[in-house]
Design a protein around this motif. Structure first.
Motif, PDB file in Angstrom:
ATOM      1  N   TYR A  55      45.731  49.145  49.708  1.00  0.00           N
ATOM      2  CA  TYR A  55      45.496  50.477  49.147  1.00  0.00           C
ATOM      3  C   TYR A  55      46.405  51.509  49.823  1.00  0.00           C
ATOM      4  CZ  TYR A  55      43.150  54.677  47.553  1.00  0.00           C
ATOM      5  OH  TYR A  55      42.889  55.902  46.985  1.00  0.00           O
ATOM      6  N   PHE A  56      46.611  51.338  51.118  1.00  0.00           N
ATOM      7  CA  PHE A  56      47.443  52.274  51.879  1.00  0.00           C
ATOM      8  C   PHE A  56      48.906  51.853  51.939  1.00  0.00           C
ATOM      9  CE2 PHE A  56      43.179  53.220  53.625  1.00  0.00           C
ATOM     10  CZ  PHE A  56      43.130  54.562  53.290  1.00  0.00           C
ATOM     11  N   GLY A  57      49.291  50.810  51.179  1.00  0.00           N
ATOM     12  CA  GLY A  57      50.696  50.468  51.039  1.00  0.00           C
ATOM     13  C   GLY A  57      51.185  49.226  51.752  1.00  0.00           C
ATOM     14  N   THR A  58      50.309  48.515  52.465  1.00  0.00           N
ATOM     15  CA  THR A  58      50.736  47.289  53.139  1.00  0.00           C
ATOM     16  C   THR A  58      50.649  46.122  52.167  1.00  0.00           C
ATOM     17  OG1 THR A  58      49.916  48.111  55.246  1.00  0.00           O
ATOM     18  CG2 THR A  58      50.278  45.740  55.078  1.00  0.00           C
ATOM     19  N   PRO A  59      51.755  45.444  51.871  1.00  0.00           N
ATOM     20  CA  PRO A  59      51.702  44.310  50.944  1.00  0.00           C
ATOM     21  C   PRO A  59      50.849  43.168  51.508  1.00  0.00           C
ATOM     22  CG  PRO A  59      53.979  44.847  51.537  1.00  0.00           C
ATOM     23  CD  PRO A  59      53.092  45.699  52.372  1.00  0.00           C
ATOM     24  N   SER A  60      50.180  42.468  50.625  1.00  0.00           N
ATOM     25  CA  SER A  60      49.361  41.330  51.038  1.00  0.00           C
ATOM     26  C   SER A  60      50.094  40.037  50.698  1.00  0.00           C
ATOM     27  CB  SER A  60      48.016  41.355  50.318  1.00  0.00           C
ATOM     28  OG  SER A  60      47.265  40.224  50.678  1.00  0.00           O
ATOM     29  N   PRO A  61      50.280  39.143  51.683  1.00  0.00           N
ATOM     30  CA  PRO A  61      51.012  37.899  51.433  1.00  0.00           C
ATOM     31  C   PRO A  61      50.172  36.845  50.707  1.00  0.00           C
ATOM     32  CG  PRO A  61      50.296  37.990  53.702  1.00  0.00           C
ATOM     33  CD  PRO A  61      49.902  39.298  53.078  1.00  0.00           C
ATOM     34  N   ALA A  62      48.874  37.008  50.660  1.00  0.00           N
ATOM     35  CA  ALA A  62      47.994  35.987  50.078  1.00  0.00           C
ATOM     36  C   ALA A  62      47.118  36.607  48.989  1.00  0.00           C
ATOM     37  CB  ALA A  62      47.125  35.382  51.170  1.00  0.00           C
ATOM     38  N   PRO A  63      46.495  35.768  48.173  1.00  0.00           N
ATOM     39  CA  PRO A  63      45.556  36.305  47.183  1.00  0.00           C
ATOM     40  C   PRO A  63      44.427  37.074  47.868  1.00  0.00           C
ATOM     41  CG  PRO A  63      46.015  33.992  46.748  1.00  0.00           C
ATOM     42  CD  PRO A  63      46.634  34.321  48.073  1.00  0.00           C
ATOM     43  N   VAL A  64      44.009  38.162  47.250  1.00  0.00           N
ATOM     44  CA  VAL A  64      42.920  38.990  47.756  1.00  0.00           C
ATOM     45  C   VAL A  64      41.779  38.879  46.753  1.00  0.00           C
ATOM     46  CG1 VAL A  64      42.220  41.332  48.375  1.00  0.00           C
ATOM     47  CG2 VAL A  64      44.525  40.530  48.923  1.00  0.00           C
ATOM     48  N   GLU A  65      40.682  38.308  47.187  1.00  0.00           N
ATOM     49  CA  GLU A  65      39.557  38.031  46.300  1.00  0.00           C
ATOM     50  C   GLU A  65      38.428  39.036  46.479  1.00  0.00           C
ATOM     51  OE1 GLU A  65      39.673  35.719  43.950  1.00  0.00           O
ATOM     52  OE2 GLU A  65      41.657  35.069  44.604  1.00  0.00           O
ATOM     53  N   CYS A  66      38.744  40.309  46.347  1.00  0.00           N
ATOM     54  CA  CYS A  66      37.697  41.326  46.331  1.00  0.00           C
ATOM     55  C   CYS A  66      38.202  42.521  45.536  1.00  0.00           C
ATOM     56  CB  CYS A  66      37.252  41.716  47.743  1.00  0.00           C
ATOM     57  SG  CYS A  66      38.413  42.665  48.700  1.00  0.00           S
ATOM     58  N   SER A  67      37.262  43.333  45.115  1.00  0.00           N
ATOM     59  CA  SER A  67      37.579  44.549  44.377  1.00  0.00           C
ATOM     60  C   SER A  67      36.463  45.536  44.667  1.00  0.00           C
ATOM     61  CB  SER A  67      37.695  44.258  42.877  1.00  0.00           C
ATOM     62  OG  SER A  67      36.486  43.733  42.388  1.00  0.00           O
ATOM     63  N   GLY A  68      36.590  46.717  44.151  1.00  0.00           N
ATOM     64  CA  GLY A  68      35.526  47.671  44.408  1.00  0.00           C
ATOM     65  C   GLY A  68      35.856  49.059  43.923  1.00  0.00           C
ATOM     66  N   TYR A  69      35.075  49.998  44.453  1.00  0.00           N
ATOM     67  CA  TYR A  69      35.264  51.407  44.156  1.00  0.00           C
ATOM     68  C   TYR A  69      35.849  52.089  45.378  1.00  0.00           C
ATOM     69  CZ  TYR A  69      32.057  50.666  40.258  1.00  0.00           C
ATOM     70  OH  TYR A  69      31.457  50.209  39.113  1.00  0.00           O
ATOM     71  N   VAL A  70      36.655  53.108  45.114  1.00  0.00           N
ATOM     72  CA  VAL A  70      37.224  53.942  46.159  1.00  0.00           C
ATOM     73  C   VAL A  70      36.933  55.392  45.778  1.00  0.00           C
ATOM     74  CG1 VAL A  70      39.390  54.769  47.159  1.00  0.00           C
ATOM     75  CG2 VAL A  70      39.051  52.336  46.791  1.00  0.00           C
ATOM     76  N   VAL A  71      36.540  56.175  46.776  1.00  0.00           N
ATOM     77  CA  VAL A  71      36.425  57.613  46.596  1.00  0.00           C
ATOM     78  C   VAL A  71      37.475  58.228  47.498  1.00  0.00           C
ATOM     79  CG1 VAL A  71      34.940  59.635  46.781  1.00  0.00           C
ATOM     80  CG2 VAL A  71      33.959  57.441  46.093  1.00  0.00           C
ATOM     81  N   ASP A  72      38.468  58.847  46.861  1.00  0.00           N
ATOM     82  CA  ASP A  72      39.612  59.395  47.578  1.00  0.00           C
ATOM     83  C   ASP A  72      39.924  60.776  47.007  1.00  0.00           C
ATOM     84  OD1 ASP A  72      41.951  59.899  48.984  1.00  0.00           O
ATOM     85  OD2 ASP A  72      42.995  58.099  48.297  1.00  0.00           O
ATOM     86  N   ALA A  73      39.873  61.787  47.852  1.00  0.00           N
ATOM     87  CA  ALA A  73      40.191  63.162  47.449  1.00  0.00           C
ATOM     88  C   ALA A  73      39.387  63.600  46.217  1.00  0.00           C
ATOM     89  CB  ALA A  73      41.689  63.319  47.201  1.00  0.00           C
ATOM     90  N   GLY A  74      38.104  63.248  46.197  1.00  0.00           N
ATOM     91  CA  GLY A  74      37.229  63.663  45.114  1.00  0.00           C
ATOM     92  C   GLY A  74      37.355  62.861  43.833  1.00  0.00           C
ATOM     93  N   LYS A  75      38.123  61.780  43.860  1.00  0.00           N
ATOM     94  CA  LYS A  75      38.294  60.936  42.680  1.00  0.00           C
ATOM     95  C   LYS A  75      37.610  59.595  42.897  1.00  0.00           C
ATOM     96  CE  LYS A  75      42.684  62.944  41.363  1.00  0.00           C
ATOM     97  NZ  LYS A  75      44.105  62.718  41.140  1.00  0.00           N
ATOM     98  N   LEU A  76      36.947  59.106  41.861  1.00  0.00           N
ATOM     99  CA  LEU A  76      36.326  57.780  41.870  1.00  0.00           C
ATOM    100  C   LEU A  76      37.269  56.819  41.160  1.00  0.00           C
ATOM    101  CD1 LEU A  76      33.861  55.906  42.377  1.00  0.00           C
ATOM    102  CD2 LEU A  76      33.020  56.633  40.121  1.00  0.00           C
ATOM    103  N   MET A  77      37.644  55.759  41.868  1.00  0.00           N
ATOM    104  CA  MET A  77      38.560  54.774  41.288  1.00  0.00           C
ATOM    105  C   MET A  77      38.016  53.371  41.476  1.00  0.00           C
ATOM    106  SD  MET A  77      42.248  56.184  42.550  1.00  0.00           S
ATOM    107  CE  MET A  77      41.701  56.718  44.153  1.00  0.00           C
ATOM    108  N   MET A  78      38.392  52.494  40.560  1.00  0.00           N
ATOM    109  CA  MET A  78      38.162  51.076  40.739  1.00  0.00           C
ATOM    110  C   MET A  78      39.476  50.509  41.265  1.00  0.00           C
ATOM    111  SD  MET A  78      36.888  48.181  38.036  1.00  0.00           S
ATOM    112  CE  MET A  78      35.229  48.832  38.003  1.00  0.00           C
ATOM    113  N   VAL A  79      39.381  49.618  42.264  1.00  0.00           N
ATOM    114  CA  VAL A  79      40.585  49.023  42.837  1.00  0.00           C
ATOM    115  C   VAL A  79      40.430  47.513  42.912  1.00  0.00           C
ATOM    116  CG1 VAL A  79      41.201  51.043  44.207  1.00  0.00           C
ATOM    117  CG2 VAL A  79      39.822  49.243  45.231  1.00  0.00           C
ATOM    118  N   GLY A  80      41.552  46.857  42.866  1.00  0.00           N
ATOM    119  CA  GLY A  80      41.589  45.406  43.007  1.00  0.00           C
ATOM    120  C   GLY A  80      42.996  44.995  43.377  1.00  0.00           C
ATOM    121  N   HIS A  81      43.229  43.707  43.373  1.00  0.00           N
ATOM    122  CA  HIS A  81      44.529  43.198  43.780  1.00  0.00           C
ATOM    123  C   HIS A  81      44.931  42.074  42.839  1.00  0.00           C
ATOM    124  CE1 HIS A  81      47.579  41.249  46.304  1.00  0.00           C
ATOM    125  NE2 HIS A  81      47.692  42.432  46.888  1.00  0.00           N
ATOM    126  N   ALA A  82      46.120  42.186  42.280  1.00  0.00           N
ATOM    127  CA  ALA A  82      46.679  41.131  41.437  1.00  0.00           C
ATOM    128  C   ALA A  82      47.748  40.406  42.239  1.00  0.00           C
ATOM    129  CB  ALA A  82      47.280  41.723  40.163  1.00  0.00           C
TER     130      ALA A  82
END
Length: 148
Positions: A55-82
């Motif tokens: 989320y903060f810009g660090t690439p992930s070398p492996a599959p990431v098997e989680c997702s969720g909600y983020v509240v950032d600067a008053g915005k609600l977002m859904m996040v995940g990793h492809a």
């Protein structure tokens, strides 16, 4: 897994942690604050730090098997990793209820029938073995600017 539900400015989540078909804990925190950003995550606990780093810009070398909600600067977002494209983010309209995790279908049905986010997670706990423990809630102050 878990159940995380959002409705009417309130996010609710259980605190059960499982590994396969076993309950590991009913006191796992599903909310983590990093750099004033709130993360409510569902999926593989071992991948949560990788998703947050992505989320903060660090690439992930492996599959990431989680997702969720983020509240950032008053915005609600859904996040995940492809695996091919990395982190993805989708801003959600706070006027619309939403749920994720293994009990999401139960929670959405409950909210469709008028339940609050908290009661929706309780409803999921009755049918989803991966949702349990205590239900925690957090009232959010959100803003939404629709894109044209």
């Amino acid at each position: 897994m878990t159940t995380i539900a959002y409705k009417d400015g309130v996010i609710a989540y259980d605190n059960r942690q499982t590994r396969g078909d076993r309950i590991v804990s009913d006191s796992c925190s599903k909310c983590e604050k990093v750099n004033d950003v709130l993360f409510f995550l569902s999926g593989a606990v071992c991948d949560e730090k990788a998703l947050i780093a992505a989320y903060f810009g660090t690439p992930s070398p492996a599959p990431v098997e989680c997702s969720g909600y983020v509240v950032d600067a008053g915005k609600l977002m859904m996040v995940g990793h492809a695996n091919k494209t990395g982190i993805w983010k989708q801003e959600l309209d706070p006027a619309n209820p939403d749920a994720i995790g293994s009990g999401a279908a139960y929670a959405m049905a409950a909210m469709d029938m008028g339940a609050s986010a908290e009661d929706a997670v309780r409803a999921a706990m009755k049918r989803d073995i991966y949702t349990g423990g205590k239900v925690r809630t957090l009232e959010l102050s959100l803003q939404f600017i629709p894109t044209a």
